[in-house]
Each structure stands twice: as C-alpha cells, then as structure tokens.
Scaffold this motif. Sequence first.
Motif, PDB file in Angstrom:
ATOM      1  N   THR A 347       0.836  -1.199   0.000  1.00 26.22           N
ATOM      2  CA  THR A 347       0.000   0.000   0.000  1.00 26.22           C
ATOM      3  C   THR A 347       0.870   1.248   0.000  1.00 26.22           C
ATOM      4  O   THR A 347       1.883   1.305   0.704  1.00 26.22           O
ATOM      5  CB  THR A 347      -0.917   0.029   1.241  1.00 26.22           C
ATOM      6  N   THR A 348       0.506   2.229  -0.810  1.00 24.03           N
ATOM      7  CA  THR A 348       1.118   3.552  -0.737  1.00 24.03           C
ATOM      8  C   THR A 348       0.007   4.578  -0.505  1.00 24.03           C
ATOM      9  O   THR A 348      -1.165   4.317  -0.773  1.00 24.03           O
ATOM     10  CB  THR A 348       1.886   3.913  -2.026  1.00 24.03           C
ATOM     11  N   TYR A 349       0.399   5.766  -0.038  1.00 22.05           N
ATOM     12  CA  TYR A 349      -0.587   6.755   0.393  1.00 22.05           C
ATOM     13  C   TYR A 349      -0.442   8.045  -0.401  1.00 22.05           C
ATOM     14  O   TYR A 349       0.665   8.410  -0.829  1.00 22.05           O
ATOM     15  CB  TYR A 349      -0.428   7.025   1.889  1.00 22.05           C
ATOM     16  N   SER A 359      -4.894  11.961  -7.823  1.00 25.07           N
ATOM     17  CA  SER A 359      -5.571  10.803  -7.230  1.00 25.07           C
ATOM     18  C   SER A 359      -6.429  10.087  -8.271  1.00 25.07           C
ATOM     19  O   SER A 359      -6.490   8.853  -8.305  1.00 25.07           O
ATOM     20  CB  SER A 359      -6.435  11.257  -6.048  1.00 25.07           C
ATOM     21  N   GLN A 416       3.089   6.473  -8.877  1.00 20.05           N
ATOM     22  CA  GLN A 416       2.790   5.963  -7.536  1.00 20.05           C
ATOM     23  C   GLN A 416       2.191   4.564  -7.625  1.00 20.05           C
ATOM     24  O   GLN A 416       2.554   3.677  -6.852  1.00 20.05           O
ATOM     25  CB  GLN A 416       1.833   6.892  -6.788  1.00 20.05           C
ATOM     26  N   THR A 420       3.688   0.909  -6.362  1.00 23.61           N
ATOM     27  CA  THR A 420       2.869   0.009  -5.556  1.00 23.61           C
ATOM     28  C   THR A 420       2.856  -1.406  -6.147  1.00 23.61           C
ATOM     29  O   THR A 420       3.061  -2.392  -5.440  1.00 23.61           O
ATOM     30  CB  THR A 420       1.435   0.549  -5.451  1.00 23.61           C
ATOM     31  N   ARG A 444       7.501   9.267   0.309  1.00 22.19           N
ATOM     32  CA  ARG A 444       6.308   8.416   0.322  1.00 22.19           C
ATOM     33  C   ARG A 444       6.579   7.035  -0.282  1.00 22.19           C
ATOM     34  O   ARG A 444       5.712   6.162  -0.230  1.00 22.19           O
ATOM     35  CB  ARG A 444       5.154   9.095  -0.429  1.00 22.19           C
ATOM     36  N   HIS A 476      -8.622   0.755  -3.477  1.00 19.78           N
ATOM     37  CA  HIS A 476      -8.201   2.095  -3.063  1.00 19.78           C
ATOM     38  C   HIS A 476      -9.172   2.663  -2.030  1.00 19.78           C
ATOM     39  O   HIS A 476     -10.324   2.220  -1.921  1.00 19.78           O
ATOM     40  CB  HIS A 476      -8.132   3.037  -4.269  1.00 19.78           C
ATOM     41  N   SER A 479      -7.345   7.899   0.288  1.00 22.63           N
ATOM     42  CA  SER A 479      -5.988   8.358   0.575  1.00 22.63           C
ATOM     43  C   SER A 479      -4.933   7.278   0.328  1.00 22.63           C
ATOM     44  O   SER A 479      -3.762   7.472   0.681  1.00 22.63           O
ATOM     45  CB  SER A 479      -5.878   8.831   2.033  1.00 22.63           C
ATOM     46  N   SER A 480      -5.320   6.152  -0.250  1.00 27.69           N
ATOM     47  CA  SER A 480      -4.327   5.083  -0.456  1.00 27.69           C
ATOM     48  C   SER A 480      -4.709   4.206  -1.642  1.00 27.69           C
ATOM     49  O   SER A 480      -5.873   4.166  -2.060  1.00 27.69           O
ATOM     50  CB  SER A 480      -4.209   4.217   0.797  1.00 27.69           C
ATOM     51  N   THR A 482      -3.817   0.094  -2.968  1.00 30.03           N
ATOM     52  CA  THR A 482      -3.228  -1.176  -2.552  1.00 30.03           C
ATOM     53  C   THR A 482      -3.224  -2.154  -3.724  1.00 30.03           C
ATOM     54  O   THR A 482      -4.205  -2.247  -4.464  1.00 30.03           O
ATOM     55  CB  THR A 482      -4.009  -1.794  -1.384  1.00 30.03           C
TER      56      THR A 482
END
Length: 570
Positions: A347-349, A359, A416, A420, A444, A476, A479-480, A482
């Motif tokens: 997981t990244t945020y 996003s 991002q 992940t 991050r 997702h 805010s994250s 996965t």
Amino acid sequence: MSVAPVPHRRWLIAALASVLALTATGAFAGHAFSADVPRGAKVLGISIGGTAAEAADALRTGLAGKADQLAAPLTVRVGEQTATVQPQDVGLAVDVDATVARAVSRGHNPFATLFGGAEVAPVVSVDEARLAAALAPAAQQSGAAMTLPGVAFDGTTPKPVYPKAGRGLDAAEAADAVRDGWLRRGEVEVPLGEKAPVSSKDDVDRMVAEVATPAVSAPVTVTTPKGAVTVSPKAIAASLVITSDPKGELYSRVDAKRLRKALDKELAKVEVQPKNATIDGSGGAPQVVAASGGTLVDTAKLAGDLLPVLKRGADRAVAAGFKDVKPATTTGDLAELGIKEQVSSFTTYFTGGLSNPRSKNIVQIAKEVDGAIVRPGETFSLNGHTGPRGYAEGYYDAPVIMDGKLVPGVGGGASQFTTTIFNASYYAGMKDVEHKPHSYYFTRYPAVIESTIMYPTLDLRFTNTTPYGVLIDTSHTDSSVTVSMWSTKVYDSISTQYDPKRDIQQPKKVVLEDGPTCIATAGSEGFTQDAWRIFRKDGKEIKREKFTWRYNAEPQFMCEAKKPPLTAKP
C-alpha cells in the motif's frame, strides 16, 4: 602501299561469319550432349559445373563454408545516415535454385560463355517489406517525411490536414540496391527520392464537405432490443477517423474502440458487463467470487454500419445488436492455476482526496489493472496492459518530472501506482525484468525499490517464474492505493535489508519564473543506497538479490515573479 580490293574484304567478312556460325552451331551441338552447367562455371568462387542437381548441391555446400561472410552485418547508407542490417533479419540470401537456373541459361548462350567468363553472378533474394522497416529510422532522419492528408477534429469542428511532398525511401528501389550491392561492396547506398501523397488538397476539401461536416451535424440514434442509445456529435468526432494509407490515399472509418469509449455512459444503460472470477479476502478467509458472463453491444459491427449514416443529413438512425461475452477469468481458471491465497500486498498513500487530478490518475490505472492474470512463465508489462494514458483514456494533468523539475503533465501519479505494483510483485517473488526508480527520492516511497513510468519509453515488467498463476487485485481508499497478489506461496517470506546511504549530496536552491508551470519543491538529498531482497524457505535464507540506485539531489525550486529589467537613469 597496296589496298586489297573490295571483293577480297567481303570474302574475309563472310569467312569470319561462317566461322562464328560454325562455332555457334558446334557449341549448341556440343552442349546438347554436355552437362546442364558448363564446366568451370563459378558462383562467388564456388565451382558448380555439372548437372543442375549437382550444381545446386555444390553451391549449397560452398555457401555453408561462407556462412560467416553471408551472415556479416551490411552497412547501408540512406542519404546522410547509415544503418546496419543483419541479413537474416531482412531475408537477405543467395537464391540457390534461381542462381543455378541462371548458370544453366548462360550455358545455353554461347556468346555469354565466350565473352562473359566463367563467373556467374548470384541471384539474391530479400524481403522488401522487412528491409524497408529496417531502413525506416535512417530514412526518416535523412529525408523529410511527406505530410499525409487527413481531417482532424477540434471538438466537433473539422480541421483539414493538407498533403505535402517529402523525400523518402522507395521500398522497391532499396531492395534492388541491396540485392545488387550485397557481397560486392562494403557499403551499399540506397537513394532517397521525392514522395508525394496520391491524394490532393481538393481530395481533402471534398472529404471535409462530404464526410466530416455532415458527420457531426446532428446526433445519431442507435436502436437496440433493450432501448435506444444516442451518439452525440462529440462522440462522433471522437470516433470518426479520416486519414490516409502510407501512399496518401484518403479513407474514413469509425474506430470501434474509440466509439465504445465515447459511448461509455450511454452503453451502460443497455449493457451487462462480464465479471471475472476474483478472490475476496476482506472477510479473513479467502472466498472465490464466481465469474459471470455479459451482454454487450456489438460495437465492431456498429462502427461499420454507422459510417454511411454519418454522411446523411436526415434519417440518422441505425440498429445495433448484442453479443454474449464470456469472462476472461473463470472460477475454473483460478483453481487450475493454483490461485488460492494472498502471497503479497503493498500500500502507498496520497493526499488531496479522490477529487484531486493526481488521485484520479492513480485510481484510473488501478482499475485498469485490477483482475489481471499472469500465468506461469508470462511477463507482465504495465504499459502493454494499459496502453496509452492520455486524456482520451480518462487521465488528467498532474505533476510529473520533466527535465529535472515538476511540471503539469497528463497521467501524473501513475508512478505511484507503478511503485505500488512493483513492490507487490517484488514481495511475491516475481522476477524483475524492467523498472527504473525516480531521479529524486520521495519519502512516500521505499528507497531504491520503487519505480517511475512513462508511456511508451519507460515500462514496468516482471515475469512469473513460479509454477502457479498470479491474480493482481487492486483497491483504493480516498488516501491510499493497494495492490495484492494471489497465488500459491513458494517462499516462507521475502524481506528487504538496506545498507547505509553513501555519497550524500545536499540540494541547491533554484529560482524559477512564477507561472502555471512552476511547481515549488522543498528539495531533497541525493544519495546512493543498496537494498537486498532476501528469500527465505523452510526457515532459512536461500538467496538474496541486490538492488542499487543513485538519487540526484532535488533542487529547492522557488517560484518568483520575473523582475523588470533595469533601465538607465537619464
């Protein structure tokens, strides 16, 4: 000094003609009882005299002895550029049968035998299309590509693209030059000639008037057994392609893939999407979610039926049918591939919520990858799976690194997700085939074991070297993001061990002109670091892999208004 009388000279000429005629007759008569290929005949120094079959065998044997020479790269000059061509890649070879036939033909021609010598030039074959493809990069750099005609759309407004001549490669002439020069010269020169599209400016104007303009003049109603769908002028402009073939011949078509994307919300009213079998691990114990089939509008057929309707000013309606679509992954597939448990998850945020363009890009690419299956021995390519990531594919402008600084760019944030999924594959034990960390370090992401991406030049690829299939599951929050991978565990655990950072470099301050493309940053240290991927099985370490990366020091970019120039006082 005396001169022979004219009758005597005529006698000499007549006598010579008689001798030649007898010689020719004798040659033909003798050849009727001789071998197919004259004695002494050679090809590239290889003796091939004898029957046609014997000559072919001798030539093949001799060519085998020259294998290194025949396989040697050939330098081809195209204008001011050079290209290296591998003979096997373009089908460049000696045609044995045709060469023997040429030698037989020479044997039947006494004058060729008398005056042409014993050496027979080989007949060379080459794949014209493959040769043209191999020379295309050099031709493009050396020549000036012609502008192919077409019609583009600015919104729903047709914009003509008029043809323009250029200098380029003629495939047939290139093949002739290479056939002639191969094995004779160290470098072959291929000419560039003027190439003009076959369609004219008037043809483009006619296409605008007869196809493009009426096409977007009004919507089209598509009737289906489950209700009507409206194709708006905007959707028509997005899916109508007016372009030309490589020779510049204009044509128009409706692109089925673009049409489906443009009608996404409209089609949702009448379609049932197929659902792949998946594994739901949210309740603790994994549960298989069964697959189900779907019913979709046959957009491939609709695209063809729609084109003639677009040219009409009235009666703009067309009927469309449905087709049953099976899921790509069934419950049986999961069982057969040994997909039964989660083998990794990462997981990244992010910040800004789901309304933030960055996003949205992360969520979009995650949705496209969700449910992908990587079979044993297969290599997964993120670029290959998603294709282009532009506005038409649902992506937005967000910060990307270009020329060492952050600037707005379509698809920003895809890196991002790349980081992940790279980590999920890393901890699942997949073989790393291609990944590239960022030039600057972002807190991050985990150092070294992270990755950027840029379509089509930078990709993320990994190979499933296990005997089991891998199911990629994405999810997702606001805010994250996965990525989880489901398969059958091969290793007890996979972990990372870091060596200390070294060669640390501090960031510099850089002032940029304030404006919409300037993005201020706090800067970051530059450093080199090693990360070790450690595999454990049966309670002991069985192997480790080293990953090393050097991060540049990210400057502290500051956005300031441009100062007016100083003026001298009077």
